[in-house]
Design a protein around this motif. Sequence first.
Motif, mmCIF file in Angstrom:
data_model
loop_
_atom_site.group_PDB
_atom_site.id
_atom_site.type_symbol
_atom_site.label_atom_id
_atom_site.label_comp_id
_atom_site.label_asym_id
_atom_site.label_seq_id
_atom_site.Cartn_x
_atom_site.Cartn_y
_atom_site.Cartn_z
ATOM 1 N N LEU A 39 28.740 4.039 -15.966
ATOM 2 C CA LEU A 39 27.731 3.856 -17.015
ATOM 3 C C LEU A 39 27.119 5.213 -17.354
ATOM 4 N N THR A 40 27.898 6.028 -17.998
ATOM 5 C CA THR A 40 27.512 7.404 -18.312
ATOM 6 C C THR A 40 26.520 7.438 -19.475
ATOM 7 N N ASN A 95 18.592 -3.080 -5.533
ATOM 8 C CA ASN A 95 17.223 -2.846 -5.070
ATOM 9 C C ASN A 95 17.302 -2.524 -3.578
ATOM 10 N N GLY A 96 16.287 -1.887 -3.065
ATOM 11 C CA GLY A 96 16.260 -1.606 -1.629
ATOM 12 C C GLY A 96 17.296 -0.582 -1.218
ATOM 13 N N PRO A 97 17.801 -0.707 0.018
ATOM 14 C CA PRO A 97 18.723 0.308 0.550
ATOM 15 C C PRO A 97 20.014 0.446 -0.249
ATOM 16 N N GLY A 98 20.417 -0.601 -0.967
ATOM 17 C CA GLY A 98 21.624 -0.545 -1.768
ATOM 18 C C GLY A 98 21.562 0.477 -2.888
ATOM 19 N N ARG A 99 20.337 0.942 -3.209
ATOM 20 C CA ARG A 99 20.182 1.968 -4.260
ATOM 21 C C ARG A 99 21.042 3.195 -3.994
ATOM 22 N N PHE A 100 21.408 3.372 -2.745
ATOM 23 C CA PHE A 100 22.267 4.488 -2.351
ATOM 24 C C PHE A 100 23.556 4.514 -3.175
ATOM 25 N N PHE A 101 24.030 3.324 -3.616
ATOM 26 C CA PHE A 101 25.284 3.225 -4.358
ATOM 27 C C PHE A 101 25.118 3.406 -5.867
ATOM 28 N N ASP A 102 23.889 3.447 -6.361
ATOM 29 C CA ASP A 102 23.667 3.555 -7.808
ATOM 30 C C ASP A 102 24.333 4.780 -8.444
ATOM 31 N N PRO A 103 24.374 5.940 -7.784
ATOM 32 C CA PRO A 103 25.079 7.075 -8.406
ATOM 33 C C PRO A 103 26.565 6.783 -8.670
ATOM 34 N N LEU A 104 27.172 5.935 -7.848
ATOM 35 C CA LEU A 104 28.573 5.550 -8.091
ATOM 36 C C LEU A 104 28.681 4.712 -9.360
ATOM 37 N N ILE A 105 27.688 3.862 -9.584
ATOM 38 C CA ILE A 105 27.674 3.037 -10.794
ATOM 39 C C ILE A 105 27.489 3.928 -12.014
#
Length: 164
Positions: free
Chosen positions: A131-132, A117-127
Amino acid sequence: MIKIKSEVTVRGVSGKEIGDFFISCTDDMYRQWWPGTHLQFHTIKRYPGEKGNVVYFDEFVGGYRLKFRGTITAYDPGNRIRWQIIKIFRLPAWLDIAFEAKGEETKIIHELTAGFNGPGRFFDPLIRLRLTKSFERELDGHAHYEFNMLAELIRNKKAEEARS
């Protein structure tokens, strides 16, 4: 935040029975559930009330192998179990299994959530690299098949106990 959700309705078993299976599961029980696909599931460390228990998972989901520890972060007997996934340290990833009773049926809501949540969302594309969409399809099919098999396993065990 990435969410992969499956809903499966089974007959003749309760959320409590399914939850109790997870809380008391051993590797042998897990392998009986789905031989060759479910490899290991056991409690490594147990706490009063189950919250905080650490378990080990090892299974195949289609062509993917999931192998990790998880700690129970929420436990409401018969209603919900939530594990936070651990790989060396606690990841921003959770496996949540909730139950809704509807007469003779139980709806199982299986949800994998990962991300920030918050600024950490920046890393979600790496996840999302892990999780394809293919994994998402495999996990949904896996959940539908496995929970119907688990319901059958529990029903058979109850019938066997009733005969004894």
